[in-house]
Design a protein around this motif. Sequence first.
Motif, mmCIF file in Angstrom:
data_model
loop_
_atom_site.group_PDB
_atom_site.id
_atom_site.type_symbol
_atom_site.label_atom_id
_atom_site.label_comp_id
_atom_site.label_asym_id
_atom_site.label_seq_id
_atom_site.Cartn_x
_atom_site.Cartn_y
_atom_site.Cartn_z
ATOM 1 N N VAL A 33 51.306 47.727 56.596
ATOM 2 C CA VAL A 33 51.855 46.733 57.506
ATOM 3 C C VAL A 33 52.658 47.652 58.208
ATOM 4 N N CYS A 42 47.556 42.250 50.877
ATOM 5 C CA CYS A 42 47.447 41.481 52.246
ATOM 6 C C CYS A 42 46.209 40.369 52.063
ATOM 7 N N TYR A 62 48.493 33.992 56.747
ATOM 8 C CA TYR A 62 48.740 35.441 56.594
ATOM 9 C C TYR A 62 49.648 35.538 55.566
ATOM 10 N N VAL A 64 51.627 38.166 52.608
ATOM 11 C CA VAL A 64 51.686 39.915 52.246
ATOM 12 C C VAL A 64 52.575 39.661 51.136
ATOM 13 N N THR A 90 56.192 37.939 57.817
ATOM 14 C CA THR A 90 55.546 39.243 57.678
ATOM 15 C C THR A 90 55.898 40.561 58.621
#
Length: 484
Positions: A33, A42, A62, A64, A90
């Motif tokens: 990232v 992820c 999404y 992480v 994120t």
Amino acid sequence: MSIVAATALVVLHAASNSAMASNQRLVMEPCHVQGLAEQVECGFYTVPENYAEPQGRTLDLYVVRLPAVSSGRTSDPVFFLAGGPGQAATELTSVVAQLFRDVRQTRDIILVDQRGTGQSNPLECPLGDLGDMLVPDDQVDLTGIAAGCAADIQSQQDIDFQHYNTVNAIRDFDSVRAALGYQQVNLYGGSYGTRAGLVWMREKPESLRSVVLDGLAPTQVVIGPFGTFSQRAFDIMNADCAAQEGCLEEFGDISATYYALREQLLEQPQRLTIRDARSDEPHEVLVTATRLASILRAALYSPRSRQLMPLAIREAANGNWRPISGLAGSFETNSPLYMGLMMSVLCQEDLPRADAELLARDADNRFIGGSVAREFQRMCDGWPVEQLAGTAHAEPVHSTIPTLLLSGRQDPVTPPEWGDLAAETLPNSQHFVAEHGGHTIFSHTCANRMIDRFLQNPSAEVDGTCLEQTRLLPFVRNVNAAGM
């Protein structure tokens, strides 16, 4: 991690959905990232847009994960709840990794982009047309801009903004928790993230081991009218300057200087050429009293920007607007908030509760008046959502989950009394106030170490004496940084 640091003129659009992931389990893959050198994990997890229609339109969330560093990791991670509303969790991964480095020795850190932010069906908002900065405030059609933004999004996807609210966000987050195989988790919520954390405590208490709330926005308060708290934070800043050696001698009564400048701008806004803080490119802007106050209000969030304010105000009064432009940041950078999500939340949950008495009381100040609330109201008039039915979402949250409450005395949006208010119905809570702390104090005090100790044993009394060692930052006295 801040609650709507500044309103902006926006042109919204939404990105199309990414490839749908399995709704049965969440597969995490190695990834990198931005801003973080190490490899993390992820993945995407699919949820219904409308939980009442599970077979209908879906969204990809999404996720992480920052894996714990030690081999002796615990089974209860920390879920990080971002602020705003409208921050993407994120996008703060590198900051969270640094500030929670002690916590991460034994615990995974989980970040999920709230629906409508980041890579979870983002409702994006560029800062808008710079041409709007050349007309008076009352000539900017915020209602029309918001309505146009919503229409643009709906022309690209069959979206229902009504489902982008805090309760559905918590349903999403708890689904991710279960899909990752965690029985219980700990929460850290900052700013609007405290609102999300409180709603999680109400909706899914069985999945929570402990909770940290930093910069409290309890469910029973209205987010948006910030005039009163901004005035208070400005007064504290002025008093701190008067008490600090060299500051009063250099700047005199900085509040008097500001109010005189504000009155001049109310009578006659100034059209100026201001160089961008990042690119140094010149931009024509009309400086109004409201725009100046909005820049200064945002500067009050952090002790680092706050220490520049007396110099910036004095220089602007003398015709040098370069320091103010530095506080404003770049004209060419998009807002860190996804404004479509921000409006979907505030226009359903908060602004409809702002009655005439609250708005009048909030506007009764010299620093910024009622401009923040008015701008939110004008945008909400164009945003296609209805007020949430009933009053349950605005009732105080009652819970016995161990909770650490954190506040900053200098905070211009979530004052310490909001932490006291939340504590009234959280009997298993501890509330600490940093005298020289701003908004979300874990970023600039010893609070991150306090959080680590609290997570190790949430039932024990937390030692907050280290907050007393947080010093008042010296005010910068000239462009060569005298006083630092």
